[in-house]
Scaffold this active site. Structure first.
Site, PDB file in Angstrom:
ATOM      1  N   SER A 425       0.821  -1.208   0.000  1.00  0.00           N
ATOM      2  CA  SER A 425       0.000   0.000   0.000  1.00  0.00           C
ATOM      3  C   SER A 425       0.858   1.263   0.000  1.00  0.00           C
ATOM      4  O   SER A 425       0.337   2.352  -0.135  1.00  0.00           O
ATOM      5  CB  SER A 425      -0.922   0.001   1.218  1.00  0.00           C
ATOM      6  OG  SER A 425      -0.172  -0.185   2.391  1.00  0.00           O
ATOM      7  N   HIS A 446      -2.553  -2.854  -6.121  1.00  0.00           N
ATOM      8  CA  HIS A 446      -2.973  -2.419  -4.789  1.00  0.00           C
ATOM      9  C   HIS A 446      -4.495  -2.475  -4.644  1.00  0.00           C
ATOM     10  O   HIS A 446      -5.222  -1.697  -5.263  1.00  0.00           O
ATOM     11  CB  HIS A 446      -2.447  -0.997  -4.542  1.00  0.00           C
ATOM     12  CG  HIS A 446      -2.861  -0.437  -3.221  1.00  0.00           C
ATOM     13  ND1 HIS A 446      -3.191   0.882  -3.041  1.00  0.00           N
ATOM     14  CD2 HIS A 446      -3.025  -1.038  -2.004  1.00  0.00           C
ATOM     15  CE1 HIS A 446      -3.535   1.073  -1.775  1.00  0.00           C
ATOM     16  NE2 HIS A 446      -3.434  -0.079  -1.139  1.00  0.00           N
ATOM     17  N   GLU A 458      -5.363  -0.277  -7.865  1.00  0.00           N
ATOM     18  CA  GLU A 458      -4.326   0.532  -8.519  1.00  0.00           C
ATOM     19  C   GLU A 458      -3.294  -0.413  -9.130  1.00  0.00           C
ATOM     20  O   GLU A 458      -2.790  -1.302  -8.441  1.00  0.00           O
ATOM     21  CB  GLU A 458      -3.629   1.447  -7.495  1.00  0.00           C
ATOM     22  CG  GLU A 458      -4.467   2.610  -7.035  1.00  0.00           C
ATOM     23  CD  GLU A 458      -3.751   3.470  -5.997  1.00  0.00           C
ATOM     24  OE1 GLU A 458      -3.589   4.665  -6.235  1.00  0.00           O
ATOM     25  OE2 GLU A 458      -3.350   2.935  -4.940  1.00  0.00           O
ATOM     26  N   ASN A 496      -3.614   6.247  -1.486  1.00  0.00           N
ATOM     27  CA  ASN A 496      -3.136   6.363  -0.101  1.00  0.00           C
ATOM     28  C   ASN A 496      -2.421   7.690   0.152  1.00  0.00           C
ATOM     29  O   ASN A 496      -2.387   8.180   1.271  1.00  0.00           O
ATOM     30  CB  ASN A 496      -2.209   5.193   0.260  1.00  0.00           C
ATOM     31  CG  ASN A 496      -3.024   4.017   0.757  1.00  0.00           C
ATOM     32  OD1 ASN A 496      -4.238   4.117   0.941  1.00  0.00           O
ATOM     33  ND2 ASN A 496      -2.381   2.888   0.966  1.00  0.00           N
TER      34      ASN A 496
END
Length: 704
Positions: A425, A446, A458, A496
Site C-alpha cells: 500500500s 494495490h 491501482e 493512499n
C-alpha cells in the site's frame, strides 16, 4: 436504413416484435426510435384480425439494458427532457391500452426503460439464464424512472417492494422477480418464445400484487400509505444526508399516483425527471458512469494481455483471503494460496466459504455450486504445484526485506513468464523489484479493503515493468470485477497519498480539541461513507503508523503524522482488529457507536473545542484536493478522470461531487487557492497550494 423493430405475424395472428439496435451489442431505447415505434403500433392497431403481441429481443443475451444515457446529455433544456419523458409515457400507455394481450419475452438484462416497457405489457415471462435481471437502476444516475415506471412498479409488486427496488436500484434475478409478481413465469431460454406466444393467445388478466398482511393493511388506506412514505423518507435522509435529490422525488411520484391518480402520478414523474436531469448531482453521476464505461475498453498499455489460467496468492491474511476470493470465485481462475502456516490457509479458505455460504443461505447458489467454486481454491505451505502459475499476487507484511525474499522465491519456483504483483500500500514498486532477475515481470496491484466489496485497484508500473505485464495485470483485475487505474510508481501511489493527508488533518483537528464524534459527523455529512476516525479504526491504527514514515521520507514534512499518535500504539490501540481504538468494541457498545472516552487521556487532549462541521470538513478535504493536483502534476495519475474515479472508488469520495478534480472546478480554482493560503497562514506550510493550482489560478484554467 435498417430498422430497429421487425414485426412478423404468425399463423395464429400473433405479432412478434423483435427489437435489435443495429451495430450495438446491447439494446437501448433512444428518442429517435419514437417514430419507428409509433408506426409499428399504428400498424398493429389497424390489424383487426390480430389476436396478441409478443415483444422480444433480437439480441442473443439481452432484452433492453435501459435508455441511452447520451440522449439526456444532448438535451439543451429542461423542456427537451420533459418532451422525452412524456413521449416515453405516451408510447408505453399505448402498449398498455392495446385491446389484445401484449407479452414481454425477456432474456438477459431488462433494466430501466427496458423494464418500463415490459411493465406496460399485460404479462411478462423471463428466462432462468444467470444474465437475466430486472430492475430500475435510474437512482444510481441521480434520476428516476421517467416513462411510467414509478406508477407501474407499485401496481405490480406493491409499494414496499417497489420503493425498495427504485430507491436502491437493486436488480432482481428471475426467480425473485417471479416471487414478487413482476413476471408470471420463468422458463429455459429455448422455450421462451413458445411460452410467450401461448400467453399472448390468452385473454388479458388483471393481476394484483401478492402482499403480506402488514403491507396489505398499510397499502389499503391513504393513512397507511402515508406511514410507508414517511418511513421511506426518513430512511433515505439517514442514508443520503440530503445530498441526493432523486430518492425523495421517487417517493413523491409513487405517493402522487396512489393518493391522487395515475395521470397525476405520470405528470409529476415527467416533471421530476426533467428537474433531476438538470441537477449537478445527476450530471456528476452520469459523468462517473461514462468514465467507468470508457475505462472498461482500456488495456493500460499498447500490448495485448496474456490469458491468466492459474494464480497464486502469497499470504492468507485478510487481504490475501479477499484477493483469493475475487480471483477464484469472481474471475473463476484456479487459485493457489501459499502461506507459512496451515492456519493461514484455513483462514483464507474460510473467507471465501463464509461469503459463498451467505449466498447459499439466501438461495442465490446451490450447495453443489458452493462446493464447485470452493474447489477453485487450494493451499500450500511450500512452493508445490505453482510452476505453471501465470500471476502471483503478494499480500504479506509491509516489510521490504520480506518482499525481496518473495520475489526471489517466485523467480525460483515459478515460470519465466510469471508476473509478480505486489499488494503493497505504500512501498515503491521499484524498491521491491530492485534485486529481481526479471524486473519486467514485477508490478504493483494495490487492492482496497474489504477486497470483495471495494471496486478499485491501482496497477503500479515501475520504470522496467513491461507493457505486456501491464496489459495482462489490467485484464486480470477487470476479470476480478475491479475498476483498475494505472498509476506511476512512488510512495503511497495515488489513493493512499491523498488519503494520508486527509486523515492526518483530521488527527490535527482532534488534537486541537474537537471531539471524535464531531469529526466523523462532519465528514459523513459532507458525503463520505464513514468519518476519518472510524476509517482509522477500520484500517488499523498500526497500519497507518507504518505508512506515514514511508510517505514522509519520500515526499516531505507535510506527511508527518502527529507524534501524539505514537501514544495510541504504546497503549496497544490498533483499532477494530484488537477491539481497542478510538471507538468501543465491548458488549455495551454492541449495535451502538460509542467513543472510548479513555482515548482522550492517552492523547493528552480534552474535547472542549467546537469547530463548525463545515470548517472541519473543509480543512480535511482541501488537503486531499491539493495533494490530488500534485499527483497529477508529477504524472502519478495519467489524467483527471483516473484521479476522480480513484478517489470515489478507492476511498468513497462523495460520488455526487464527481471526484476531487471535478469538485475543484465546481468550487473554482481561485477559491481553492485562497482557502489553502488562508489555512497556510493559520496552520503552516502543510497547506501550501501546489504549483499546478497556482499556475492554473494565474491563467484562469479548469480541469475539465
Amino acid at each position: 436504413m435498417m430498422s430497429t423493430f421487425t414485426t412478423t405475424i404468425n399463423d395464429d395472428n400473433i405479432a412478434i416484435i423483435s427489437m435489435d439496435v443495429v451495430g450495438e451489442k446491447m439494446n437501448t431505447l433512444r428518442a429517435e426510435f419514437g417514430d419507428e415505434m409509433t408506426s409499428v403500433l399504428d400498424e398493429l392497431e389497424a390489424n383487426s384480425s390480430l389476436k396478441g403481441v409478443v415483444v422480444i429481443s433480437g439480441k442473443p443475451d439481452n432484452f433492453i439494458a435501459g435508455a441511452d444515457i447520451t440522449m439526456l446529455d444532448s438535451c439543451k433544456s429542461r423542456d427537451d427532457v420533459l418532451a422525452i419523458s412524456t413521449m416515453g409515457q405516451r408510447m408505453f400507455d399505448r402498449i398498455e391500452n392495446m385491446k389484445v394481450p401484449v407479452v414481454a419475452a425477456i432474456n438477459g438484462p431488462c433494466l430501466g426503460g427496458g423494464l418500463e416497457l415490459a411493465m406496460a405489457c399485460h404479462a411478462r415471462v423471463c428466462t432462468n439464464d444467470a444474465k437475466t435481471v430486472l430492475g430500475l437502476p435510474e437512482v444510481q444516475l441521480g434520476l428516476l424512472p421517467g416513462s411510467g415506471g414509478t406508477q407501474r412498479l407499485p401496481a405490480l409488486v406493491g409499494i414496499a417492494k417497489a420503493l425498495d427496488m427504485m430507491l436502491t436500484g437493486k436488480q432482481l434475478r428471475a426467480k425473485d422477480a417471479k416471487k414478487v409478481g413482476l413476471v408470471s413465469d420463468v422458463v429455459p431460454p429455448v422455450i421462451l418464445l413458445d411460452v410467450a406466444l401461448k400467453l399472448a393467445a390468452q385473454p388479458i388478466r388483471k393481476t394484483k400484487p401478492t402482499l403480506d398482511k402488514v403491507n396489505a393493511l398499510l397499502q389499503a388506506t391513504s393513512a397507511g400509505r402515508n406511514v410507508m412514505f414517511s418511513q421511506a423518507e426518513k430512511s433515505v435522509l439517514a442514508k443520503t444526508k440530503g445530498h441526493y435529490p432523486a430518492p425523495l422525488k421517487i417517493i413523491d411520484c409513487v405517493r402522487k399516483g396512489l393518493n391522487d391518480s395515475r395521470q397525476a402520478g405520470l405528470a409529476i414523474e415527467a416533471s421530476h425527471f426533467a428537474d433531476l436531469v438538470m441537477t449537478d448531482e445527476s450530471k456528476a453521476l452520469r459523468q462517473l458512469f461514462f468514465a467507468t464505461t470508457e475505462m472498461k475498453k482500456e488495456t493500460g498499455s499498447d500490448a495485448q494481455p496474456e490469458k491468466v489460467n492459474k494464480a497464486m496468492i502469497l499470504g492468507g491474511g485478510l487481504m490475501g483471503g479477499g484477493i483469493a476470493n475475487v480471483t477464484a470465485i469472481k474471475a473463476n481462475i484456479p487459485t493457489r494460496i501459499k502461506d507459512i502456516s496451515h492456519e493461514g490457509i484455513s483462514q483464507a479458505l474460510k473467507y471465501s466459504f463464509d461469503l459463498l455460504d451467505k449466498k447459499f443461505k439466501r438461495r442465490f447458489i446451490t450447495r453443489s455450486e458452493l462446493q464447485s467454486k470452493m474447489n477453485n481454491i487450494t493451499g500450500t505451505v511450500d512452493y508445490r504445484g505453482v510452476k505453471d502459475v501465470d500471476i502471483v499476487v503478494e499480500a504479506v507484511f509491509e516489510d521490504l526485506e520480506l518482499k525481496h525474499q518473495m520475489v526471489k522465491d517466485v523467480e525460483t519456483h515459478c515460470g519465466e513468464h510469471t508476473i509478480f504483483a505486489s499488494n503493497t500500500s505504500s512501498l515503491p514498486i521499484a524498491m521491491i523489484a530492485q534485486h529481481a532477475a526479471r524486473p519486467e515481470n514485477v508490478i504493483g496491484l494495490h487492492y482496497f479493503s474489504p477486497v470483495d466489496k471495494m471496486p478499485l485497484v491501482e496497477v503500479i508500473a515501475h520504470e522496467k515493468t513491461s507493457a505486456q505485464t501491464i496489459a495482462t495485470t489490467v485484464a486480470f483485475a477487470k476479470k476480478q470485477g475491479k475498476t483498475p487505474i494505472v498509476v506511476k510508481d512512488g510512495a503511497g501511489f495515488y489513493v493512499n497519498r491523498i488519503l494520508a493527508l486527509y486523515v492526518n488533518e483530521a488527527a490535527n483537528v482532534l488534537l486541537e480539541g474537537d471531539s471524535i464524534e464531531s469529526l466523523d459527523k462532519a465528514l459523513v455529512e459532507f458525503g463520505f461513507p464513514v468519518g476519518p476516525v472510524t476509517l482509522l479504526d477500520e484500517v488499523g491504527i498500526d497500519v497507518g503508523s507504518k505508512i506515514s514514515p514511508i510517505l514522509e521520507a519520500e515526499l516531505g514534512d507535510r506527511f508527518k503524522a502527529p507524534t501524539a499518535f505514537n501514544a495510541l500504539l504504546n497503549d496497544d490501540r490498533k483499532g477494530k482488529k484488537n477491539r481497542k481504538g478510538f471507538y468501543r468494541y465491548d458488549k455495551k457498545a454492541r449495535g451502538k457507536k460509542l467513543v472510548d472516552e479513555s482515548v482522550y487521556k492517552v492523547l493528552g487532549v480534552s474535547p472542549t473545542k467546537q469547530t463548525s462541521s463545515q470548517e472541519i470538513a473543509q480543512r480535511c478535504v482541501i488537503q486531499m484536493l491539493n495533494e490530488a493536483t500534485r499527483c497529477l502534476e508529477e504524472g502519478i495519475i495519467e489524467n483527471v478522470r483516473d484521479g476522480d474515479i480513484g478517489a470515489i472508488f478507492g476511498i468513497g469520495f462523495p460520488p455526487f461531487l464527481a471526484g476531487p478534480f471535478s469538485y475543484i472546478d465546481k468550487l473554482g480554482v481561485s477559491t481553492v487557492v485562497s482557502l489553502l493560503e488562508g489555512y497556510q497562514t493559520q496552520h503552516g506550510e502543510r497547506f501550501a497550494p501546489s504549483s499546478l493550482l497556482i499556475e492554473m489560478n494565474e491563467n484562469n484554467k479548469t480541469f475539465y
